[in-house]
Design a protein around this motif. Structure first.
Motif, PDB file in Angstrom:
ATOM      1  N   ASN A 129       0.858  -1.173   0.000  1.00 15.26           N
ATOM      2  CA  ASN A 129       0.000   0.000   0.000  1.00 15.26           C
ATOM      3  C   ASN A 129       0.894   1.223   0.000  1.00 15.26           C
ATOM      4  O   ASN A 129       1.861   1.290   0.764  1.00 15.26           O
ATOM      5  CB  ASN A 129      -0.903   0.004   1.230  1.00 15.26           C
ATOM      6  CG  ASN A 129      -1.839  -1.184   1.258  1.00 15.26           C
ATOM      7  OD1 ASN A 129      -1.520  -2.210   1.849  1.00 15.26           O
ATOM      8  ND2 ASN A 129      -2.976  -1.069   0.609  1.00 15.26           N
ATOM      9  N   GLU A 176       1.638   5.640  -0.718  1.00  9.49           N
ATOM     10  CA  GLU A 176       1.199   7.036  -0.746  1.00  9.49           C
ATOM     11  C   GLU A 176       2.114   7.769  -1.710  1.00  9.49           C
ATOM     12  O   GLU A 176       3.335   7.595  -1.672  1.00  9.49           O
ATOM     13  CB  GLU A 176       1.300   7.637   0.662  1.00  9.49           C
ATOM     14  CG  GLU A 176       0.825   9.075   0.769  1.00  9.49           C
ATOM     15  CD  GLU A 176       0.880   9.564   2.206  1.00  9.49           C
ATOM     16  OE1 GLU A 176      -0.190   9.750   2.810  1.00  9.49           O
ATOM     17  OE2 GLU A 176       2.006   9.747   2.717  1.00  9.49           O
ATOM     18  N   THR A 177       1.542   8.577  -2.594  1.00 13.03           N
ATOM     19  CA  THR A 177       2.339   9.278  -3.595  1.00 13.03           C
ATOM     20  C   THR A 177       2.215  10.783  -3.425  1.00 13.03           C
ATOM     21  O   THR A 177       1.207  11.290  -2.943  1.00 13.03           O
ATOM     22  CB  THR A 177       1.896   8.900  -5.019  1.00 13.03           C
ATOM     23  OG1 THR A 177       0.504   9.235  -5.196  1.00 13.03           O
ATOM     24  CG2 THR A 177       2.079   7.402  -5.261  1.00 13.03           C
ATOM     25  N   TRP A 197       7.150   7.733  -4.070  1.00 10.52           N
ATOM     26  CA  TRP A 197       6.144   7.069  -3.256  1.00 10.52           C
ATOM     27  C   TRP A 197       6.747   6.645  -1.925  1.00 10.52           C
ATOM     28  O   TRP A 197       7.960   6.493  -1.790  1.00 10.52           O
ATOM     29  CB  TRP A 197       5.575   5.847  -3.977  1.00 10.52           C
ATOM     30  CG  TRP A 197       6.539   4.700  -4.139  1.00 10.52           C
ATOM     31  CD1 TRP A 197       7.442   4.506  -5.136  1.00 10.52           C
ATOM     32  CD2 TRP A 197       6.703   3.594  -3.249  1.00 10.52           C
ATOM     33  NE1 TRP A 197       8.163   3.352  -4.930  1.00 10.52           N
ATOM     34  CE2 TRP A 197       7.721   2.762  -3.774  1.00 10.52           C
ATOM     35  CE3 TRP A 197       6.081   3.211  -2.043  1.00 10.52           C
ATOM     36  CZ2 TRP A 197       8.127   1.591  -3.154  1.00 10.52           C
ATOM     37  CZ3 TRP A 197       6.491   2.036  -1.412  1.00 10.52           C
ATOM     38  CH2 TRP A 197       7.503   1.245  -1.983  1.00 10.52           C
ATOM     39  N   THR A 204       2.604   2.938   3.152  1.00 13.18           N
ATOM     40  CA  THR A 204       1.594   3.389   4.103  1.00 13.18           C
ATOM     41  C   THR A 204       0.674   2.221   4.412  1.00 13.18           C
ATOM     42  O   THR A 204       0.657   1.227   3.678  1.00 13.18           O
ATOM     43  CB  THR A 204       0.780   4.575   3.538  1.00 13.18           C
ATOM     44  OG1 THR A 204      -0.154   5.029   4.514  1.00 13.18           O
ATOM     45  CG2 THR A 204       0.047   4.181   2.275  1.00 13.18           C
ATOM     46  N   SER A 237      -2.696   2.563   4.714  1.00 16.94           N
ATOM     47  CA  SER A 237      -4.064   2.768   4.231  1.00 16.94           C
ATOM     48  C   SER A 237      -4.163   3.210   2.773  1.00 16.94           C
ATOM     49  O   SER A 237      -5.264   3.424   2.280  1.00 16.94           O
ATOM     50  CB  SER A 237      -4.759   3.811   5.115  1.00 16.94           C
ATOM     51  OG  SER A 237      -4.024   5.031   5.113  1.00 16.94           O
ATOM     52  N   GLY A 238      -3.050   3.370   2.064  1.00 20.82           N
ATOM     53  CA  GLY A 238      -3.102   3.855   0.697  1.00 20.82           C
ATOM     54  C   GLY A 238      -3.516   2.779  -0.293  1.00 20.82           C
ATOM     55  O   GLY A 238      -3.739   1.618   0.063  1.00 20.82           O
TER      56      GLY A 238
END
Length: 205
Positions: A64, A66-67, A73, A76, A78-79
């Motif tokens: 997972n 985040e970008t 990136w 994470t 929750s991404g």
């Protein structure tokens, strides 16, 4: 004196292996390799990627992510789910490339250390005695995975990337459309800095 059990080349390989075990990108990717789920494998298979082969060769993981706006990136909890590819050079992971199979034209680097997947194939082509030796260039990381991680995919069109590819004898591609885009990319002039005239300024004491 104790005899050395390894010759020079074997010793070099052993030292590279030891160094790679302390590579933080290696540790990150090993966790992402272990995080591959049955759902991830099904998604890869649905996009024509030989998932079991690539998983067995440690060429694909999942995480997972985040970008940000800078094409990088970070992991994470929750991404969105992404496929992770280790960018290798001389047997070492030098970057981790993330993309979502539903958006194959968009990808992100972990640290920005590399401009292509398949750097070793480029080096082999440049050093080959056979001048007809060429590389196969893929348009996206998804295409590169579909080919079983064989060939090259440019992930960052830097001046170094253009200069290196221009030096090759031949490049094979899959479609006329990509051939036109590649020809346009390789015809771009190198960037030069802004040049100003004026007296040299001294730093304040």
């Amino acid at each position: 004196m104790t005899a050395d059990l390894f010759d020079h080349d074997q010793r070099a390989i052993l030292n590279e292996y030891r160094a790679e075990q302390h590579n933080p990108l290696r540790r990150e990717f090993d966790a992402m390799l272990n995080a591959m789920s049955a759902r991830d494998m099904t998604v890869l298979h649905g996009h024509g990627i030989p998932a079991p082969q690539l998983f067995g060769e440690s060429l694909v993981g999942a995480a997972n992510i985040e970008t940000g706006r800078n094409d990088f990136w970070t992991p994470t909890d929750s991404g969105p789910r992404a496929i992770i590819i280790p960018a290798m050079e001389n047997g070492c992971i030098i970057d981790l490339i993330a993309f979502r199979p539903s958006q194959p034209d968009t990808w992100y680097a972990r640290v920005g250390n590399c401009w292509a997947l398949g750097m070793d194939e480029i080096a082999d082509a440049r050093s080959a005695l056979d001048q007809s030796h060429s590389i196969f260039l893929h348009a996206t990381p998804l295409d590169w995975l579909r080919a079983g991680g064989r060939g090259v995919c440019v992930i960052d069109w830097t001046d170094d990337a253009r200069l290196t590819l221009r030096d090759l004898r031949a490049i094979d591609v899959a479609s006329p459309k990509f051939a036109r885009a590649l020809r346009l990319e390789l015809s771009r002039p190198p960037r030069i800095p802004e040049i100003k005239t004026g007296r040299m300024r001294r730093d304040a004491a």
